[in-house]
Design a protein around this motif. Structure first.
Motif, short mmCIF file in Angstrom:
data_model
loop_
_atom_site.label_atom_id
_atom_site.label_comp_id
_atom_site.label_asym_id
_atom_site.label_seq_id
_atom_site.Cartn_x
_atom_site.Cartn_y
_atom_site.Cartn_z
N PRO A 107 -33.41 -37.28 67.90
CA PRO A 107 -33.92 -35.92 68.15
C PRO A 107 -33.07 -34.87 67.46
N ASP A 108 -33.72 -33.77 67.05
CA ASP A 108 -32.99 -32.62 66.55
C ASP A 108 -32.18 -31.98 67.67
N SER A 109 -31.24 -31.17 67.31
CA SER A 109 -30.43 -30.48 68.31
C SER A 109 -31.33 -29.60 69.20
N GLY A 110 -31.22 -29.77 70.50
CA GLY A 110 -32.02 -28.99 71.44
C GLY A 110 -33.34 -29.63 71.78
N SER A 111 -33.68 -30.77 71.16
CA SER A 111 -34.93 -31.46 71.44
C SER A 111 -34.67 -32.77 72.17
N ASN A 112 -35.61 -33.14 73.02
CA ASN A 112 -35.49 -34.42 73.74
C ASN A 112 -36.34 -35.52 73.11
N TYR A 113 -37.03 -35.18 72.02
CA TYR A 113 -37.99 -36.12 71.46
C TYR A 113 -37.51 -36.70 70.12
N PHE A 114 -37.78 -37.98 69.93
CA PHE A 114 -37.49 -38.64 68.67
C PHE A 114 -38.53 -38.23 67.63
N GLU A 128 -44.50 -42.20 59.66
CA GLU A 128 -45.13 -43.40 59.14
C GLU A 128 -45.55 -43.13 57.70
N ALA A 129 -45.46 -44.15 56.85
CA ALA A 129 -45.71 -43.95 55.43
C ALA A 129 -46.75 -44.94 54.90
N TYR A 130 -47.41 -44.55 53.83
CA TYR A 130 -48.27 -45.46 53.08
C TYR A 130 -47.38 -46.46 52.33
N PRO A 131 -47.96 -47.58 51.84
CA PRO A 131 -47.15 -48.58 51.12
C PRO A 131 -46.35 -48.00 49.95
N ASP A 132 -46.86 -46.94 49.32
CA ASP A 132 -46.14 -46.36 48.18
C ASP A 132 -45.09 -45.35 48.60
N GLY A 133 -44.91 -45.16 49.92
CA GLY A 133 -43.86 -44.29 50.41
C GLY A 133 -44.30 -42.89 50.78
N ARG A 134 -45.52 -42.52 50.43
CA ARG A 134 -46.00 -41.18 50.78
C ARG A 134 -46.26 -41.09 52.28
N ILE A 135 -46.01 -39.91 52.84
CA ILE A 135 -46.10 -39.71 54.28
C ILE A 135 -47.53 -39.88 54.77
N LYS A 136 -47.70 -40.68 55.81
CA LYS A 136 -49.00 -40.91 56.42
C LYS A 136 -49.15 -40.14 57.73
N THR A 137 -48.10 -40.14 58.56
CA THR A 137 -48.12 -39.39 59.82
C THR A 137 -46.74 -38.82 60.12
N ARG A 138 -46.73 -37.71 60.82
CA ARG A 138 -45.51 -37.12 61.38
C ARG A 138 -45.77 -36.76 62.83
N GLY A 139 -44.81 -37.00 63.69
CA GLY A 139 -44.99 -36.64 65.08
C GLY A 139 -43.69 -36.76 65.85
N SER A 140 -43.79 -36.58 67.15
CA SER A 140 -42.64 -36.71 68.04
C SER A 140 -43.01 -37.65 69.17
#
Length: 299
Positions: A6-13, A17-29
């Protein structure tokens, strides 16, 4: 899949997730990662880097509008979730269409069709190798007559709604029409589930080598019920012992045809998962209880 501290001040990780070529597929907490429990904003992306879907979560339940985007970056649809569906999602019950409100919808050229929950939609969908869906939204809910016509002219349906409630429908396949009163009709064994269990019970033969070694337990199988009722893609997804696995597969492979499932009155392929039990304490091998025969919607 990458999970960061987690970032400073956050409780969440932070979840990436990425596509096979490394490009971002999902972002979340996430508040936990075994299993994943989503929190705050969640965004999925197309391979070109444009947003595909965006929403927020609270305690692993959607908590706010869901935004859907076209691959060119323009907003396609904004859907609101009524509190009744949020409660259903907590208990994993199937939600009704009237629990979802379509508040905005536009085409890929940014032509707005639904604004503030009201408007008329004519849009292309991927079903049946391309089809046109047409109908009206009133206060976010389907209302009046909705139609679907495949581009090849073989499949179509017409349905009537009243403030989001499905009333009746009529499907047509190659000129043959039929009425229906339920949008989703699961595939079934002729005679129902009890007949399916009876078929398994009278057909299973406990292999002698497994009996001699006193091996018992469950073989978990997966199969499709095709649009003609035949069973295809039969496989053992969780094996027990070679002869028991083979016997379970043999029983399903020799099953009579099922009554195919339908969605919008049109036959569709459906996938099922079923455990086949072998017990040395019964005269015949046991069979799964009703709530262990699971199926997923057609594809």
């Amino acid at each position: 899949r990458i999970i960061q501290e987690p970032d400073s001040g956050s409780n969440y990780f932070k979840l990436i997730e990425a596509y096979p070529d490394g490009r971002i597929k999902t972002r979340g907490s996430v508040s936990s990662f075994n299993p994943l429990r989503y929190e705050d904003q969640y965004i999925s992306y197309y391979k070109n880097g444009k947003k595909r879907q965006m929403t927020t979560y609270k305690n692993n339940v959607i908590n706010g509008p869901i935004y859907y985007y076209f691959e060119n970056g323009l907003l396609n649809k904004m859907v609101e979730i009524k509190p009744s569906q949020i409660e259903k999602s907590k208990s994993n019950n199937r939600s009704r269409e009237t629990d979802t409100l379509v508040m905005y919808q536009a085409d890929s050229t940014n032509r707005v069709m639904v604004q503030d929950g009201n408007g008329h939609v004519t849009t292309n969908i991927s079903s049946y190798n391309g089809a046109v869906l047409d109908g009206e939204y009133k206060n976010g809910l389907k209302h009046g007559i909705w139609t679907m016509k495949s581009n090849d002219g073989i499949h179509s349906y017409k349905e009537e709604y009243l403030d989001g409630k499905f009333i009746i429908g009529e499907s047509e396949v190659k000129g043959i029409k039929s009425k229906y009163t339920s949008i989703y009709q699961p595939a079934t064994f002729k005679g129902g589930l009890e007949s399916f269990y009876s078929y398994i019970k009278r057909s299973l033969i406990y292999p002698k080598d497994a009996q001699k070694k006193e091996i018992q337990g469950k073989v978990f199988l997966s199969f499709n019920v095709d649009i003609d009722g035949s069973l295809t893609n039969i496989s053992a997804v969780r094996k027990l012992y070679p002869s028991l696995d083979d016997e379970a597969l043999n029983v399903i492979e020799n099953s009579p045809k099922w009554i195919p499932g339908k969605i919008h009155g049109l036959p569709v392929k459906m996938k099922f998962n079923v455990p086949i039990s072998f017990s040395l304490h019964d005269e015949y091998s046991s069979f799964p209880p009703k709530n262990n025969l699971n199926n997923r919607r057609g594809f």
